[in-house]
Design a protein around this motif. Structure first.
Motif, short mmCIF file in Angstrom:
data_model
loop_
_atom_site.label_atom_id
_atom_site.label_comp_id
_atom_site.label_asym_id
_atom_site.label_seq_id
_atom_site.Cartn_x
_atom_site.Cartn_y
_atom_site.Cartn_z
N LEU A 137 -6.46 -6.74 0.42
CA LEU A 137 -7.42 -5.75 0.72
C LEU A 137 -8.80 -5.86 0.20
O LEU A 137 -8.78 -6.56 -0.87
CB LEU A 137 -6.88 -4.27 0.41
N LEU B 128 -2.33 8.66 3.29
CA LEU B 128 -3.26 7.46 3.56
C LEU B 128 -4.07 7.68 4.85
O LEU B 128 -5.10 7.37 5.07
CB LEU B 128 -2.14 6.10 4.18
N ARG C 286 -9.63 3.35 -1.63
CA ARG C 286 -8.82 4.28 -1.12
C ARG C 286 -7.37 4.36 -1.47
O ARG C 286 -6.76 5.41 -1.49
CB ARG C 286 -8.97 4.19 0.47
N VAL C 287 -6.79 3.32 -1.56
CA VAL C 287 -5.34 3.31 -2.17
C VAL C 287 -5.44 4.15 -3.26
O VAL C 287 -4.35 4.87 -3.52
CB VAL C 287 -4.96 1.88 -2.31
N LEU D 90 -6.55 4.92 6.03
CA LEU D 90 -5.74 3.59 5.73
C LEU D 90 -4.24 3.45 6.28
O LEU D 90 -3.59 2.75 6.04
CB LEU D 90 -5.80 3.58 4.17
N GLN E 32 -11.10 -0.93 0.19
CA GLN E 32 -9.81 -0.50 0.69
C GLN E 32 -8.74 -0.23 -0.54
O GLN E 32 -8.15 0.89 -0.45
CB GLN E 32 -9.23 -1.71 1.49
N GLU F 26 -0.71 0.39 5.74
CA GLU F 26 0.34 0.67 4.81
C GLU F 26 1.34 -0.72 4.35
O GLU F 26 1.71 -0.55 3.21
CB GLU F 26 1.16 1.71 5.39
N VAL G 194 0.88 -1.00 -0.01
CA VAL G 194 -0.21 0.17 0.01
C VAL G 194 0.71 1.19 -0.04
O VAL G 194 0.74 2.22 -0.73
CB VAL G 194 -0.99 0.00 1.15
#
Lengths: 372, 294
Positions: free
Chosen positions: A135, A119, A142-143, A124, A139, A128, A93
């Motif tokens: 994920l 992040l 969101r990355v 998030l 998620q 990391e 991530v």
């Protein structure tokens, strides 16, 4: 308001197919702008031309007044959140979020700090070290967001950002997206086929159809003042009646609806010639239902002379949706009408039953007149 | 065991399972495992007559195989095979990349083009290479007329009966084994990853090294093995294209079984090659892990 993006007479064809047809559009700094339309309407092509993945066949694109029509994607001040997220599967991530900064030659310490900050923006920071296959879809989304915003782009592009998520998560992320935009102050340009998503998120929307812009307006204006039947039908649902203007004064207008043997009264003038065909558009939630059994006379509608804006019909179907009920009413002309009633009390939905004769009515200010 | 209910899974039905597994397993045991076991036993044997071998359990054959002469040939075989594999990778990766980015209709024809040589016998293809590489061959004739046209002096390039010819032959034969697995890996790759990399500020070259090559690593590892292992045991290319100094281990093994009539030593040399192949196969998981963890 300052213009940040300007499309000037943009056209794009793929072989014989004209995907985008002479589109001119300006987007202001700080806007959350949505390109809305059914699949194949050219909205994604327009976004990809903004990102640099497609080159327009004709026209110019400017960002901050600079012509970027032929600038390669890696030299544009825009970043994109892809529909499939496109998170690099062989990087953690943190490595994903750092990637763009590494390409810009940002020093390792600053890179790490900025990646962690991004992040944190998408909540998030605890994940990391994870690899993308560890994920969930939300998620990964969101990355993809963090990876794009960490570069502090002038414009963030979002391609159907919520379409791959389930309904509950979609709603949650919707609020987060608009919250994130408030906090960052970056201009967002989003492509979506989901009108709810566009209405909920955007400050302004462009409705596209077959490569052309139909209407560019705020969500409320698109809904209440659509410019055409296509827009009215695409944003929410709508009841349309065909007719002619027979009286047009500054404070009212009358439209004859020959198919229904009825007349509609509007509380404003329309400025339309009597010879052209017009369409009266009434949203389902703006239509009232009244009992018609045992010779019950038509209801009186406030601000409307007796005999106008009332049609006789019969309930054919009722869909109970909890917060509201949707009625399918067959008018005497045969046309079907959609009526939405909020269930304001717990016994309210008992009121109307299948095959019940009803009057449908609307207020003088409820209808929009469309020319096309 | 899988989570599927036992009665619906055919592999749970012993009769069906054995009926399906039986024939190929029998074939494998009779024609592969058994002869190999016999040769393995020979590698611990001694010649006692013209056609009689006693399995004495001796390690003398292996001791001889480890003599510098034979170790040197083995090392040279590894070197030639590795060089051919490396050339296959350098030639094959761009080809695989080009095919995976070609239009879908063109892709199938390009793949058929890659596999076309398989439709011809290896021996014929190798003889054809002789015609290309020999002193009066196609390459030298072409170069001679070019030199003639430019008015330059020309002496034919010495290619046939050299290591160069062997490597050319090995690359030619094994290139498809490199291209196909890399193509398969590239074809599976999500193209939006490349766009994402460009979008994040990487140029095409950096995208190649940071995204495309790491994601194609499993295909590259498979291609390396599929090329290296058979190239290491090649017989025809060094035999027909190479000179007396380009003998590979397979040629030495063949001589033990035929001219030298020393089956036990030939068997020991053969198994040296088998052990080496096992070692390379054992390296594969390491290679794959390194590729995935970049």
């Amino acid at each position: 308001m300052r213009t940040i993006i300007e499309f000037r007479n943009i056209s794009k064809s793929f072989g014989d197919v004209l995907a985008v047809d002479d589109v001119s559009l300006t987007i202001n700094e700080g806007e959350f702008f949505a390109l809305l339309g059914p699949s194949g309407c050219g909205k994604t092509t327009l976004l990809r031309m903004l990102a640099g993945f497609e080159t327009p066949s004709r026209g110019t694109i400017l960002i901050d007044g600079r012509d970027i029509t032929r600038t390669p994607p890696n030299r544009r001040p825009v970043n994109m959140v892809f529909q499939s997220y496109a998170v690099f599967p062989h990087m953690s991530v943190l490595q994903n979020v750092e990637y763009g900064l590494r390409m810009d030659g940002v020093a390792a310490a600053e890179r790490r700090a900025r990646a962690r900050e991004a992040l944190a923006q998408v909540k998030l920071e605890a994940l990391e070290a994870r690899m993308p296959d560890q994920l969930s879809g939300g998620q990964r989304q969101r990355v993809a967001l963090a990876r794009a915003i960490v570069k502090r782009p002038r414009v963030l592009l979002l391609d159907e950002p919520l379409s791959a998520l389930d309904a509950k998560l979609r709603e949650e992320l919707r609020f987060e997206l608009s919250d994130l935009q408030d906090r960052l102050g970056i201009t967002f340009v989003m492509v979506t086929h989901d009108q709810d998503e566009a209405l909920a998120l955007a400050t302004r929307c462009a409705v596209m159809h077959k490569g052309s812009l139909l209407q560019v307006a705020t969500p409320a204006d698109l809904y209440e003042f659509p410019s055409s039947r296509l827009v009215a039908d695409f944003i929410g649902s709508v009841n349309l009646f065909e007719g002619h203007v027979i009286a047009d004064e500054s404070d009212h207008a009358v439209i004859d609806l020959p198919e229904h043997g009825a007349r509609a009264w509007l509380d404003h003038g329309v400025g339309v010639s009597e010879t052209v065909t017009v369409w009266l558009a009434v949203r389902p939630e703006k239509v009232e239902l009244h009992k018609r059994g045992h010779g019950t006379p038509p209801p009186e509608i406030e601000g409307t002379p007796a005999g106008y804006n009332v049609l006789a019909g019969t309930i054919r179907d009722i869909a109970y949706l909890g917060s509201e009920s949707v009625f399918d009413v067959a008018l005497e002309s045969g046309q079907r009408l959609r009526v939405i009633r909020p269930n304001l009390t717990r016994w309210d939905q008992e009121d109307f039953i299948w095959d019940e004769p009803v009057w449908v009515a609307w207020h003088a200010e409820a209808a929009a007149v469309l020319l096309q | 065991m899988s989570a599927a209910p036992r009665e619906t899974s055919w592999s749970g039905q012993k009769g069906a399972f054995l009926a399906l597994l039986g024939p190929p397993l029998g074939w494998f045991l009779l024609f592969f495992a058994a002869p190999l076991a016999v040769v393995w036993a020979y590698s611990f044997g001694t010649n006692v007559g013209a056609a009689e071998i006693a399995i004495s359990g001796t390690f003398a054959n292996y001791a001889r195989a480890l003599e510098p002469l034979y170790l040197g040939i083995l090392a040279k075989s590894v070197g030639i095979a590795a060089l051919a594999t490396l050339i296959c990778l350098l030639l094959g990766f761009p080809v695989a990349l080009a095919i995976s980015f070609a239009a879908p209709q063109a892709r199938i024809w390009l793949l058929i083009g890659i596999m076309l040589p398989f439709w011809t016998n290896l021996l014929i293809r190798t003889y054809a290479l002789i015609a290309v590489l020999r002193d009066e061959g196609l390459v030298n004739t072409a170069l001679a007329s070019l030199a003639d046209a430019l008015g330059l002096p020309f002496a034919p390039l010495r290619m046939i009966n050299t290591n160069v010819a062997v490597i050319v032959g090995l690359v030619y034969v094994h290139l498809p084994f490199m291209v196909l697995p890399i193509y398969a890996a590239l074809d599976r790759m999500d193209r939006t990853l490349i766009e994402a990399s460009l979008d994040l500020g990487a140029g095409h070259l950096r995208t190649m090294f940071a995204i495309v090559i790491p994601l194609a690593a499993p295909g590259i590892a498979a291609g390396l093995l599929l090329t290296l292992v058979p190239a290491l045991g090649s017989y025809l290319a060094p035999d027909l294209l190479g000179g007396p100094n380009s003998q590979m281990i397979a040629n030495v093994i063949e001589r033990q079984f035929k001219r030298a009539n020393d089956w036990p030593f030939g068997a020991a040399l053969s198994f040296m090659l088998v052990y080496l192949t096992f070692l390379i196969l054992a390296l594969r998981p390491l290679l794959a892990r390194k590729g995935a963890g970049a």
